[in-house]
Design a protein around this motif. Structure first.
Motif, PDB file in Angstrom:
ATOM      1  N   GLY A  17       6.357  35.542 -59.209  1.00  0.00           N
ATOM      2  CA  GLY A  17       6.344  36.581 -58.195  1.00  0.00           C
ATOM      3  C   GLY A  17       5.674  36.088 -56.936  1.00  0.00           C
ATOM      4  N   ASN A  18       4.907  36.946 -56.287  1.00  0.00           N
ATOM      5  CA  ASN A  18       4.315  36.595 -55.007  1.00  0.00           C
ATOM      6  C   ASN A  18       2.891  36.091 -55.097  1.00  0.00           C
ATOM      7  OD1 ASN A  18       6.616  37.167 -53.673  1.00  0.00           O
ATOM      8  ND2 ASN A  18       5.857  38.933 -52.571  1.00  0.00           N
ATOM      9  N   LYS A  19       2.317  35.983 -56.292  1.00  0.00           N
ATOM     10  CA  LYS A  19       0.915  35.591 -56.354  1.00  0.00           C
ATOM     11  C   LYS A  19       0.754  34.119 -56.036  1.00  0.00           C
ATOM     12  CE  LYS A  19       0.755  34.840 -61.366  1.00  0.00           C
ATOM     13  NZ  LYS A  19       0.256  35.438 -62.628  1.00  0.00           N
ATOM     14  N   LEU A  20      -0.368  33.799 -55.395  1.00  0.00           N
ATOM     15  CA  LEU A  20      -0.668  32.444 -54.984  1.00  0.00           C
ATOM     16  C   LEU A  20      -1.681  31.815 -55.926  1.00  0.00           C
ATOM     17  CD1 LEU A  20      -1.090  32.963 -51.127  1.00  0.00           C
ATOM     18  CD2 LEU A  20       0.937  32.155 -52.359  1.00  0.00           C
TER      19      LEU A  20
ATOM     20  N   TYR B 162      -7.840  39.249 -54.827  1.00  0.00           N
ATOM     21  CA  TYR B 162      -8.261  37.955 -55.346  1.00  0.00           C
ATOM     22  C   TYR B 162      -9.775  37.982 -55.498  1.00  0.00           C
ATOM     23  CZ  TYR B 162      -3.697  35.986 -53.931  1.00  0.00           C
ATOM     24  OH  TYR B 162      -2.352  35.713 -53.787  1.00  0.00           O
TER      25      TYR B 162
ATOM     26  N   PHE C 197      -6.224  34.881 -58.225  1.00  0.00           N
ATOM     27  CA  PHE C 197      -5.425  36.104 -58.211  1.00  0.00           C
ATOM     28  C   PHE C 197      -5.910  37.097 -59.266  1.00  0.00           C
ATOM     29  CE2 PHE C 197      -1.739  38.723 -57.839  1.00  0.00           C
ATOM     30  CZ  PHE C 197      -1.400  39.098 -59.130  1.00  0.00           C
TER      31      PHE C 197
ATOM     32  N   ARG D 192       2.984  28.839 -54.583  1.00  0.00           N
ATOM     33  CA  ARG D 192       3.540  30.033 -55.214  1.00  0.00           C
ATOM     34  C   ARG D 192       4.543  29.584 -56.255  1.00  0.00           C
ATOM     35  NH1 ARG D 192       7.010  33.988 -51.637  1.00  0.00           N
ATOM     36  NH2 ARG D 192       8.503  32.311 -51.969  1.00  0.00           N
ATOM     37  N   PRO D 193       4.154  29.642 -57.537  1.00  0.00           N
ATOM     38  CA  PRO D 193       5.097  29.298 -58.604  1.00  0.00           C
ATOM     39  C   PRO D 193       6.290  30.241 -58.577  1.00  0.00           C
ATOM     40  CG  PRO D 193       2.845  29.339 -59.412  1.00  0.00           C
ATOM     41  CD  PRO D 193       2.817  29.939 -58.045  1.00  0.00           C
TER      42      PRO D 193
ATOM     43  N   TYR E 109       6.967  27.529 -52.521  1.00  0.00           N
ATOM     44  CA  TYR E 109       6.392  27.911 -51.239  1.00  0.00           C
ATOM     45  C   TYR E 109       4.935  27.481 -51.243  1.00  0.00           C
ATOM     46  CZ  TYR E 109       4.913  31.185 -47.504  1.00  0.00           C
ATOM     47  OH  TYR E 109       4.399  31.761 -46.371  1.00  0.00           O
TER      48      TYR E 109
ATOM     49  N   PHE F  22      -4.458  28.853 -55.746  1.00  0.00           N
ATOM     50  CA  PHE F  22      -5.174  28.063 -54.752  1.00  0.00           C
ATOM     51  C   PHE F  22      -5.750  26.795 -55.363  1.00  0.00           C
ATOM     52  CE2 PHE F  22      -5.658  30.555 -50.834  1.00  0.00           C
ATOM     53  CZ  PHE F  22      -5.099  31.758 -51.236  1.00  0.00           C
TER      54      PHE F  22
END
Lengths: 115, 113
Positions: free
Chosen positions: B98-101, A35, A45, B93-94, B32, B103
């Motif tokens: 996938g797993n990207k956040l 990030y 990201f 987390r959409p 999440y 913020f």
């Protein structure tokens, strides 16, 4: 146990130079994330590895940015022809690699300053 | 009270009082959510998380509330201590991402002795 470590903690470079930033994830974590955080903002990201492969690189701003994770552990973020706008804190995180409630643990970051 | 400075809203809290930090998230498909605490010069530190099939989760001195109807997340800190002074970020987390956040912008908490 040891957390995520990043080196160097600070990097000052000149516009146009090449830099490499290193991340050592938590042992046993298969997923690794990069990030970028600008002053006063939340992390954004860049790229996500599952094992050795980049599962999602949609956050890389342009082709000057590249990251590798050749053995599925340590990762290196590489920035070519650095620009002043690249100045930021680059954060690395790792996780166990599942999907549900896969907590990402962050390192201390590398502060990059491009003069 | 709240004020704005250095692009971050700021919450000033008296030591011992409870703090409530609010976050509006953007994606109704997020499944999440996580709260992180970030102290100056350090990386974000995990505080507590919650899945979208829950509306409340409690930890040690912290509680996260999720209101999916209005896409709102809050973090409650009980008996705020000087060590709680930091910037707090919510992350989502959409589900299709996938797993990207993603913020939020962060809230600075200042604990007054």
């Amino acid at each position: 146990g040891a957390g995520v470590s990043q080196t160097p903690s600070n990097k000052v470079t000149e516009k146009g130079k090449y830099v490499e930033l290193r991340c050592d994830p938590i042992s046993g974590h298969t997923a690794l994330y990069w990030y970028r955080q600008s002053l006063g903002q939340g992390p954004e990201f860049l790229i996500y590895f599952q094992g050795t492969g980049a599962a999602d690189d949609s956050g890389l701003p342009n082709d000057r940015f590249f990251a590798v994770r050749p053995e599925g552990s340590v990762s290196t973020l590489k920035i070519q022809r650095t620009e002043r706008g690249d100045s930021a804190v680059y954060l690395c995180a790792s996780s166990l690699g599942g999907y549900f409630t896969d907590t990402q643990y962050f390192g201390p970051g590398t502060r990059l300053t491009v003069l | 009270g709240e004020s704005v400075g250095l692009h971050l809203p700021t919450l000033s809290v008296q030591e011992g009082d409870n703090s409530i930090i609010n976050c509006a998230y953007s994606n109704s498909a997020s499944d999440y959510f996580i709260w992180y605490k970030q102290e100056s010069g350090k990386g974000p530190q995990f505080i507590i998380d919650i899945r979208s099939n829950m509306d409340k989760r409690q930890g040690q001195r912290v509680t996260v509330l999720l209101n999916k109807t209005v896409k709102h997340l809050s973090l409650q800190i009980a008996a705020t201590q000087p060590g709680d002074s930091a910037v707090y970020f919510c992350a989502e987390r959409p589900k299709a991402a996938g797993n990207k956040l993603t913020f939020g912008g962060g809230t600075r908490v200042l604990v007054k002795p």
